[in-house]
Write a protein that holds these residues in place. Structure first.
Motif, PDB file in Angstrom:
ATOM      1  N   TYR A 156      14.762  -7.203  23.481  1.00  0.00           N
ATOM      2  CA  TYR A 156      13.809  -8.084  22.801  1.00  0.00           C
ATOM      3  C   TYR A 156      14.449  -9.444  22.565  1.00  0.00           C
ATOM      4  CZ  TYR A 156      11.299  -3.766  21.937  1.00  0.00           C
ATOM      5  OH  TYR A 156      10.637  -2.576  22.114  1.00  0.00           O
ATOM      6  N   LEU A 157      13.593 -10.452  22.450  1.00  0.00           N
ATOM      7  CA  LEU A 157      14.052 -11.803  22.163  1.00  0.00           C
ATOM      8  C   LEU A 157      13.584 -12.195  20.766  1.00  0.00           C
ATOM      9  CD1 LEU A 157      15.429 -14.394  23.247  1.00  0.00           C
ATOM     10  CD2 LEU A 157      13.145 -15.172  23.944  1.00  0.00           C
ATOM     11  N   VAL A 158      14.539 -12.541  19.904  1.00  0.00           N
ATOM     12  CA  VAL A 158      14.240 -13.025  18.555  1.00  0.00           C
ATOM     13  C   VAL A 158      14.434 -14.540  18.555  1.00  0.00           C
ATOM     14  CG1 VAL A 158      14.802 -12.868  16.103  1.00  0.00           C
ATOM     15  CG2 VAL A 158      15.052 -10.845  17.574  1.00  0.00           C
ATOM     16  N   LYS A 159      13.377 -15.263  18.229  1.00  0.00           N
ATOM     17  CA  LYS A 159      13.418 -16.729  18.186  1.00  0.00           C
ATOM     18  C   LYS A 159      13.236 -17.180  16.745  1.00  0.00           C
ATOM     19  CE  LYS A 159      10.943 -18.666  21.518  1.00  0.00           C
ATOM     20  NZ  LYS A 159       9.792 -18.939  22.449  1.00  0.00           N
ATOM     21  N   CYS A 160      14.174 -17.953  16.231  1.00  0.00           N
ATOM     22  CA  CYS A 160      14.098 -18.462  14.862  1.00  0.00           C
ATOM     23  C   CYS A 160      14.379 -19.957  14.872  1.00  0.00           C
ATOM     24  CB  CYS A 160      15.127 -17.756  13.960  1.00  0.00           C
ATOM     25  SG  CYS A 160      14.811 -15.994  13.710  1.00  0.00           S
ATOM     26  N   TRP A 161      13.633 -20.704  14.080  1.00  0.00           N
ATOM     27  CA  TRP A 161      13.823 -22.151  14.047  1.00  0.00           C
ATOM     28  C   TRP A 161      13.545 -22.699  12.657  1.00  0.00           C
ATOM     29  CZ3 TRP A 161       9.894 -19.570  16.478  1.00  0.00           C
ATOM     30  CH2 TRP A 161       8.588 -19.819  16.051  1.00  0.00           C
ATOM     31  N   VAL A 162      14.166 -23.845  12.366  1.00  0.00           N
ATOM     32  CA  VAL A 162      13.907 -24.561  11.125  1.00  0.00           C
ATOM     33  C   VAL A 162      12.651 -25.397  11.330  1.00  0.00           C
ATOM     34  CG1 VAL A 162      14.736 -26.288   9.493  1.00  0.00           C
ATOM     35  CG2 VAL A 162      16.343 -24.640  10.490  1.00  0.00           C
ATOM     36  N   ASN A 163      11.640 -25.139  10.512  1.00  0.00           N
ATOM     37  CA  ASN A 163      10.429 -25.940  10.575  1.00  0.00           C
ATOM     38  C   ASN A 163      10.640 -27.275   9.872  1.00  0.00           C
ATOM     39  OD1 ASN A 163       7.781 -26.810  10.852  1.00  0.00           O
ATOM     40  ND2 ASN A 163       7.086 -25.718   9.050  1.00  0.00           N
ATOM     41  N   LYS A 164      11.102 -27.228   8.623  1.00  0.00           N
ATOM     42  CA  LYS A 164      11.353 -28.470   7.894  1.00  0.00           C
ATOM     43  C   LYS A 164      12.325 -28.223   6.754  1.00  0.00           C
ATOM     44  CE  LYS A 164       7.276 -27.907   4.886  1.00  0.00           C
ATOM     45  NZ  LYS A 164       5.995 -28.531   4.471  1.00  0.00           N
ATOM     46  N   VAL A 165      12.917 -29.319   6.271  1.00  0.00           N
ATOM     47  CA  VAL A 165      13.799 -29.304   5.107  1.00  0.00           C
ATOM     48  C   VAL A 165      13.155 -30.185   4.041  1.00  0.00           C
ATOM     49  CG1 VAL A 165      16.103 -29.825   4.227  1.00  0.00           C
ATOM     50  CG2 VAL A 165      15.819 -29.008   6.584  1.00  0.00           C
ATOM     51  N   VAL A 166      13.052 -29.644   2.822  1.00  0.00           N
ATOM     52  CA  VAL A 166      12.372 -30.337   1.725  1.00  0.00           C
ATOM     53  C   VAL A 166      13.375 -30.654   0.617  1.00  0.00           C
ATOM     54  CG1 VAL A 166      10.533 -30.185  -0.006  1.00  0.00           C
ATOM     55  CG2 VAL A 166      10.210 -29.169   2.272  1.00  0.00           C
ATOM     56  N   ARG A 167      13.340 -31.873   0.150  1.00  0.00           N
ATOM     57  CA  ARG A 167      14.187 -32.356  -0.945  1.00  0.00           C
ATOM     58  C   ARG A 167      15.668 -32.045  -0.702  1.00  0.00           C
ATOM     59  NH1 ARG A 167       9.807 -30.482  -3.978  1.00  0.00           N
ATOM     60  NH2 ARG A 167      10.917 -28.674  -4.760  1.00  0.00           N
ATOM     61  N   ASN A 168      16.056 -32.106   0.564  1.00  0.00           N
ATOM     62  CA  ASN A 168      17.471 -31.984   0.937  1.00  0.00           C
ATOM     63  C   ASN A 168      18.101 -30.631   0.630  1.00  0.00           C
ATOM     64  OD1 ASN A 168      17.333 -34.700   1.673  1.00  0.00           O
ATOM     65  ND2 ASN A 168      17.968 -35.372  -0.354  1.00  0.00           N
ATOM     66  N   ARG A 169      17.297 -29.611   0.275  1.00  0.00           N
ATOM     67  CA  ARG A 169      17.922 -28.323  -0.047  1.00  0.00           C
ATOM     68  C   ARG A 169      17.049 -27.107   0.230  1.00  0.00           C
ATOM     69  NH1 ARG A 169      16.730 -26.300  -5.286  1.00  0.00           N
ATOM     70  NH2 ARG A 169      18.776 -25.331  -5.364  1.00  0.00           N
ATOM     71  N   LYS A 170      15.739 -27.274   0.369  1.00  0.00           N
ATOM     72  CA  LYS A 170      14.849 -26.148   0.640  1.00  0.00           C
ATOM     73  C   LYS A 170      14.527 -26.132   2.134  1.00  0.00           C
ATOM     74  CE  LYS A 170      11.530 -25.434  -2.349  1.00  0.00           C
ATOM     75  NZ  LYS A 170      10.341 -25.686  -3.220  1.00  0.00           N
ATOM     76  N   VAL A 171      14.878 -25.025   2.788  1.00  0.00           N
ATOM     77  CA  VAL A 171      14.775 -24.929   4.242  1.00  0.00           C
ATOM     78  C   VAL A 171      13.679 -23.919   4.596  1.00  0.00           C
ATOM     79  CG1 VAL A 171      16.052 -24.570   6.377  1.00  0.00           C
ATOM     80  CG2 VAL A 171      17.256 -25.329   4.313  1.00  0.00           C
ATOM     81  N   TYR A 172      12.644 -24.387   5.269  1.00  0.00           N
ATOM     82  CA  TYR A 172      11.529 -23.533   5.682  1.00  0.00           C
ATOM     83  C   TYR A 172      11.712 -23.152   7.151  1.00  0.00           C
ATOM     84  CZ  TYR A 172       9.217 -24.687   1.309  1.00  0.00           C
ATOM     85  OH  TYR A 172       8.912 -24.823  -0.032  1.00  0.00           O
ATOM     86  N   LEU A 173      11.704 -21.845   7.403  1.00  0.00           N
ATOM     87  CA  LEU A 173      11.977 -21.345   8.745  1.00  0.00           C
ATOM     88  C   LEU A 173      10.834 -20.472   9.245  1.00  0.00           C
ATOM     89  CD1 LEU A 173      14.933 -20.711   6.900  1.00  0.00           C
ATOM     90  CD2 LEU A 173      15.689 -21.059   9.254  1.00  0.00           C
ATOM     91  N   GLU A 174      10.736 -20.354  10.562  1.00  0.00           N
ATOM     92  CA  GLU A 174       9.759 -19.483  11.201  1.00  0.00           C
ATOM     93  C   GLU A 174      10.457 -18.725  12.317  1.00  0.00           C
ATOM     94  OE1 GLU A 174       6.220 -21.526  12.436  1.00  0.00           O
ATOM     95  OE2 GLU A 174       6.267 -22.876  10.700  1.00  0.00           O
ATOM     96  N   GLY A 175       9.882 -17.565  12.679  1.00  0.00           N
ATOM     97  CA  GLY A 175      10.487 -16.789  13.751  1.00  0.00           C
ATOM     98  C   GLY A 175       9.522 -15.796  14.352  1.00  0.00           C
ATOM     99  N   ALA A 176       9.895 -15.279  15.511  1.00  0.00           N
ATOM    100  CA  ALA A 176       9.075 -14.286  16.207  1.00  0.00           C
ATOM    101  C   ALA A 176       9.981 -13.386  17.033  1.00  0.00           C
ATOM    102  CB  ALA A 176       8.047 -14.971  17.104  1.00  0.00           C
TER     103      ALA A 176
END
Length: 270
Positions: free
Chosen positions: A213-233
């Motif tokens: 299987y292939l797991v793909k994960c990426w950073v969508n955006k960084v908010v206020r220099n410390r909160k990191v929103y990620l997505e994956g499949a």
């Protein structure tokens, strides 16, 4: 990116079309159009010089389900010039600064015969379609995407023939952690720590044992220099999404209160 002319040398247009299908199944179809433009070919099958255009549905099967090596080769060819293979702990090769005397849950405890049997990981530039909508003044797009190819055995079961959902959550959390950490490293915050604040997993289809299987994960955006929103499949070799996840990570111990996007982009382009 990456002409991949070797596919033609292996037997002409039919092999080239087969390799195109392998790339599509590997989840890299977003890079096919650019490669086709660079080589002067057209159509869904036109990634290789001299390959005749062909519809995806008409392409011959090129990637046997669960064929780890064929899938890894397809990923390497598609990522030529833009990807970077990372030392993968499942192969006993940790990045030096992450090595420790403690055993890691995913790539130590859960690796071995019947569990995570093989693994390879690459860092990729995130495709443009991962950046959607408008950013606020205190937000910036992410710069890191990781692809983890894993061969899973039959010792990670919930139901006898399927991988346990708790394992799938754990592997997303692990790779989200790598992704978040590499994002902060690009910004010069190597000493800072990255912690999971939230993990949301959607199980769309069962994940069978004894498959790759292939797991793909990426950073969508960084908010206020410390909160990191990620997505994956998590995808199978047919490029079907079996599991999806989102996560929020928090960076702590930052050395500066202000980070600059321009410096991050320069680092990412080195």
């Amino acid at each position: 990116r990456g002409a991949m002319a070797s596919a033609v040398d292996l037997g002409g247009a039919s092999v080239a079309r087969a390799a195109t299908l392998a790339l599509r199944r590997a989840g890299l179809e977003g890079r096919l159009t650019e490669a086709a433009a660079a080589t002067g070919t057209v159509g869904l099958g036109g990634v290789f010089p001299g390959a005749a255009p062909t519809a995806f549905e008409e392409a011959p099967a090129a990637l046997p389900i669960g064929d780890f090596d064929a899938w890894a080769s397809a990923l390497e060819r598609a990522g030529a010039g833009v990807s970077e293979e990372l030392p993968c702990a499942a192969n006993g090769d940790y990045p030096t600064r992450w090595a420790s005397s403690g055993r890691r849950f995913i790539f130590d405890t859960l690796s071995g015969p019947g569990r995570i049997q093989r693994a390879r990981m690459w860092r990729m530039p995130p495709p443009p379609d991962h950046h959607r909508g408008q950013l606020k003044s205190d937000e910036e797009w992410g710069h890191v995407e990781l692809h983890l190819l894993v061969q899973l055995g039959d010792h990670l079961c919930g139901h006898p023939e399927y991988i346990h959902g708790g394992f799938l959550s754990a592997i997303f959390d692990e790779i989200f952690g790598w992704t978040s950490s590499m994002e902060k490293d690009l910004l010069g915050e190597v000493a800072a720590k990255s912690f999971t604040a939230n993990l949301d997993v959607n199980y769309r289809r069962p994940v069978a044992t004894n498959e790759a299987y292939l797991v793909k994960c990426w950073v969508n955006k960084v908010v206020r220099n410390r909160k990191v929103y990620l997505e994956g499949a998590l995808l199978n070799a047919r490029n079907e999404t079996l599991t999806e996840a989102t996560s929020l990570y928090i960076w702590t111990g930052l050395s500066s209160g202000k980070r600059h996007l321009d410096s991050a982009v320069q680092l990412a382009q080195r």
